[in-house]
Design a protein around this motif. Structure first.
Motif, mmCIF file in Angstrom:
data_model
loop_
_atom_site.group_PDB
_atom_site.id
_atom_site.type_symbol
_atom_site.label_atom_id
_atom_site.label_comp_id
_atom_site.label_asym_id
_atom_site.label_seq_id
_atom_site.Cartn_x
_atom_site.Cartn_y
_atom_site.Cartn_z
ATOM 1 N N UNK A 9 0.853 -1.214 -0.059
ATOM 2 C CA UNK A 9 0.012 0.023 -0.050
ATOM 3 C C UNK A 9 0.818 1.047 -0.233
ATOM 4 N N UNK A 10 1.819 1.353 0.874
ATOM 5 C CA UNK A 10 2.843 2.295 0.864
ATOM 6 C C UNK A 10 3.724 2.599 -0.536
ATOM 7 N N UNK A 11 4.003 1.445 -0.755
ATOM 8 C CA UNK A 11 4.801 1.518 -2.063
ATOM 9 C C UNK A 11 4.132 2.107 -3.485
ATOM 10 N N UNK A 12 2.652 1.982 -3.330
ATOM 11 C CA UNK A 12 1.857 2.440 -4.374
ATOM 12 C C UNK A 12 1.631 3.983 -4.338
ATOM 13 N N UNK B 30 8.531 -3.063 8.095
ATOM 14 C CA UNK B 30 8.759 -1.884 8.937
ATOM 15 C C UNK B 30 8.218 -0.460 7.785
ATOM 16 N N UNK B 31 7.588 -0.856 6.657
ATOM 17 C CA UNK B 31 7.417 0.213 5.795
ATOM 18 C C UNK B 31 6.872 1.221 6.112
ATOM 19 N N UNK B 32 5.836 1.254 7.187
ATOM 20 C CA UNK B 32 5.157 2.459 7.559
ATOM 21 C C UNK B 32 5.722 3.040 8.708
ATOM 22 N N UNK B 33 7.042 2.771 8.995
ATOM 23 C CA UNK B 33 7.730 3.249 10.225
ATOM 24 C C UNK B 33 9.024 4.368 9.661
ATOM 25 N N UNK B 34 9.004 4.241 8.456
ATOM 26 C CA UNK B 34 10.143 5.209 7.937
ATOM 27 C C UNK B 34 9.763 6.333 7.250
ATOM 28 N N UNK B 35 10.512 7.462 7.595
ATOM 29 C CA UNK B 35 10.150 8.699 6.878
ATOM 30 C C UNK B 35 11.452 8.862 5.680
ATOM 31 N N UNK C 268 6.657 7.276 -3.782
ATOM 32 C CA UNK C 268 7.889 6.915 -4.673
ATOM 33 C C UNK C 268 9.157 6.975 -3.883
ATOM 34 N N UNK C 269 9.509 7.478 -3.047
ATOM 35 C CA UNK C 269 10.540 7.606 -2.258
ATOM 36 C C UNK C 269 10.860 6.199 -1.325
ATOM 37 N N UNK C 270 9.702 5.433 -1.179
ATOM 38 C CA UNK C 270 10.070 4.148 -0.342
ATOM 39 C C UNK C 270 10.257 3.263 -1.608
ATOM 40 N N UNK C 271 9.675 3.435 -2.796
ATOM 41 C CA UNK C 271 10.425 2.441 -3.878
ATOM 42 C C UNK C 271 11.681 2.668 -4.140
ATOM 43 N N UNK C 272 12.040 3.895 -4.118
ATOM 44 C CA UNK C 272 13.640 4.280 -4.501
ATOM 45 C C UNK C 272 14.411 3.357 -3.405
ATOM 46 N N UNK C 273 14.104 3.779 -2.003
ATOM 47 C CA UNK C 273 14.859 3.185 -0.991
ATOM 48 C C UNK C 273 15.085 1.567 -1.180
ATOM 49 N N UNK C 274 13.840 0.895 -1.529
ATOM 50 C CA UNK C 274 13.635 -0.342 -1.542
ATOM 51 C C UNK C 274 14.730 -0.826 -2.703
ATOM 52 N N UNK C 275 14.497 -0.214 -3.922
ATOM 53 C CA UNK C 275 15.210 -0.528 -4.939
ATOM 54 C C UNK C 275 16.764 -0.433 -4.574
ATOM 55 N N UNK C 276 17.005 0.580 -3.941
ATOM 56 C CA UNK C 276 18.632 0.748 -3.671
ATOM 57 C C UNK C 276 19.116 -0.431 -2.681
#
Length: 510
Positions: A82-85, A118-123, A88-96
């Protein structure tokens, strides 16, 4: 390792209909004067300038500019998906986190696992700001090894910016004026840097007659004066006067100023300290330093180039503090760093959520990386490396004898003679141990020590800088020089372009 994501998107852009510089790249390739390391760096530079609008790295990653991960094909928790959708920054960090090194090993599997759970705990925006040093301005680092031609690359960037700036003078992505910090350890590094930028031929990258027109546009200034000027009532710092001579500054374009960072710009940075704590002379020097920094800050669309940028991390060189002041000007363009060793002495620590730490030993803002190993056998010589498990004296004795046995009479096609450098560690060891030993060996081979050996160091309380050594060092790579062996202390480690240098002895531990 963020440069991997940048390079992938760069290549996609260059091969897409949106690319506006394909003809220019074809021209550079056809002329064939730029090395592969330089040409690839130019591609990345123009991609970041044109396709990415010269925006700061944290902003580009937060906006997902380099994203290409299909999250539908990734196993995720419902919360993470849900957060990834929407983020975009979450996807970028995940991709890294899923990047792999040259051996195919994933760089940060623990980070990937943490983001998933912990996707919902990160700024994510705060995280990217921290990763890229919390700066709001554009700050890119180009990593090329020694001998790749970083100074020529700087010149290429200058001409490319001016080329596009003349076509689009109101486009903030392109710089109009340039401040270059030469390697900070050596006063004598300014002139070689200027020489290489001046001798760069812009027709290598830009077609005529535009190339010649741009060369006429550039105005060079060396900010190396140490004494104050008495002629002007308005400007007393002679280096500030050099810039002031180009008034009016509001529409200035094409100024290239070169200086040593700590000698001219960075001394006496702490301007908020109580002036009563200093002597009248010290307060006067503070005023002069502030005067120069102030007028530099007035240069429109200014780009800062920092050679050997890894030195700028030194806390005593308050470069970031000064640059931060300049970037408050609304037309400030960018900071570009250049380094062959984009590594940190100790790992930087970025905290995600409450417990997870990202530790990074590389400078994060590298946008282009060309490894040293790729240059060897390409534009760098293939070295014959020899190791010796013995004391300093034996290493030097054997090394000098081997050099003289093989290269004593070697003269290269440009009439320069073969040279050997010995890095001595400390001035005392150079003067008291190495020099007497080398003098003895050189004499036994029939050479005159006074003309065959150059001692070059900055001097200390016991030993002054050898007279005439700076001039001798600057002319080593000319047919006039008869020097065969160069003894060095804290000099010649970076930015030394001496093509007749044939061998090096490193006799110190470590």
């Amino acid at each position: 390792m963020f440069y991997q994501l940048i390079e992938k998107k760069r290549n996609e852009w260059i091969n897409s209909p949106e690319c506006t510089i394909r003809e220019l790249l074809q021209y550079i390739s056809k002329v064939g004067k730029m090395r592969d390391a330089q040409f690839e760096a130019i591609k990345t530079y123009l991609f970041l300038k044109i396709a990415c609008g010269n925006r700061p790295l944290w902003k580009l990653f937060v906006d997902g500019v380099f994203n290409d991960t299909n999250i539908e094909q990734v196993e995720l928790t419902e919360t993470a998906r849900k957060i990834f959708k929407t983020n975009k920054a979450a996807v970028a960090l995940f991709q890294y986190s899923r990047l792999k090194d040259k051996n195919g090993k994933q760089l940060a599997p623990e980070l990937e696992a943490y983001i998933k759970s912990h996707a919902d705990e990160i700024d994510y925006e705060v995280t990217f700001r921290k990763i890229f040093y919390g700066v709001d301005y554009t700050d890119y680092l180009f990593s090329l090894p020694m001998g790749a031609g970083k100074t020529y690359l700087m010149a290429a960037f200058i001409y490319l910016d001016l080329y596009f700036a003349q076509n689009e003078p109101n486009n903030p992505a392109f710089a109009h004026n340039f401040m270059i910090f030469a390697p900070s350890g050596l006063k004598s590094s300014i002139i070689p840097s200027l020489k290489h930028i001046k001798e760069f031929d812009p027709s290598w990258i830009i077609p005529e007659p535009t190339a010649t027109q741009l060369k006429r546009l550039i105005k060079f200034e060396i900010l190396d004066e140490q004494k104050t000027a008495n002629k002007s009532n308005r400007i007393k710092n002679p280096n500030a006067q050099k810039i002031n001579n180009h008034q009016p500054l509001d529409d200035l374009m094409g100024l290239v100023a070169i200086t040593n960072a700590e000698k001219v710009i960075l001394d006496r940075v702490d301007r908020n300290e109580d002036s009563t704590l200093f002597s009248e002379d010290e307060n006067y020097k503070i005023k002069l330093a502030n005067e120069l920094r102030s007028i530099i800050g007035q240069l429109p669309n200014l780009a800062i180039y920092i050679d050997e940028v890894h030195h700028a991390a030194d806390g005593e060189i308050k470069l970031r503090q000064v640059v931060n002041e300049w970037t408050k000007q609304h037309t400030f363009n960018s900071v570009l760093g250049f380094s062959g060793t984009p590594y940190l002495d100790k790992a930087e620590d970025v905290v995600l959520g409450e417990t997870f730490h990202i530790k990074n030993t590389d400078l994060a803002n590298v946008v282009y990386y060309y490894p040293l190993i790729s240059g060897i056998g390409n534009f760098l010589k293939v070295p014959d490396v020899k190791f010796a498990d013995s004391d300093t004296e034996m290493i030097v004795r054997n090394g000098v004898k081997e050099f003289l046995a093989h290269y004593k009479d070697t003269v290269y096609p440009n009439q320069t003679c073969a040279k050997l450098a010995i890095y001595c560690g400390q001035i005392e060891s150079l003067e008291e141990q190495i020099y007497p030993l080398v003098t003895e060996i050189v004499s036994s081979y029939g050479l005159e020590p006074t003309t065959a050996i150059l001692k070059y160091h900055g001097g200390n309380k016991l030993y002054s800088q050898p007279e005439g050594s700076e001039t001798e060092f600057a002319s080593l790579d000319t047919p006039l020089s008869r020097i065969r062996i160069v003894l060095l202390v804290q000099i010649g480690k970076e930015g030394w372009d001496c093509k007749s240098l044939t061998g090096v002895i490193l006799p110190q531990k470590g």
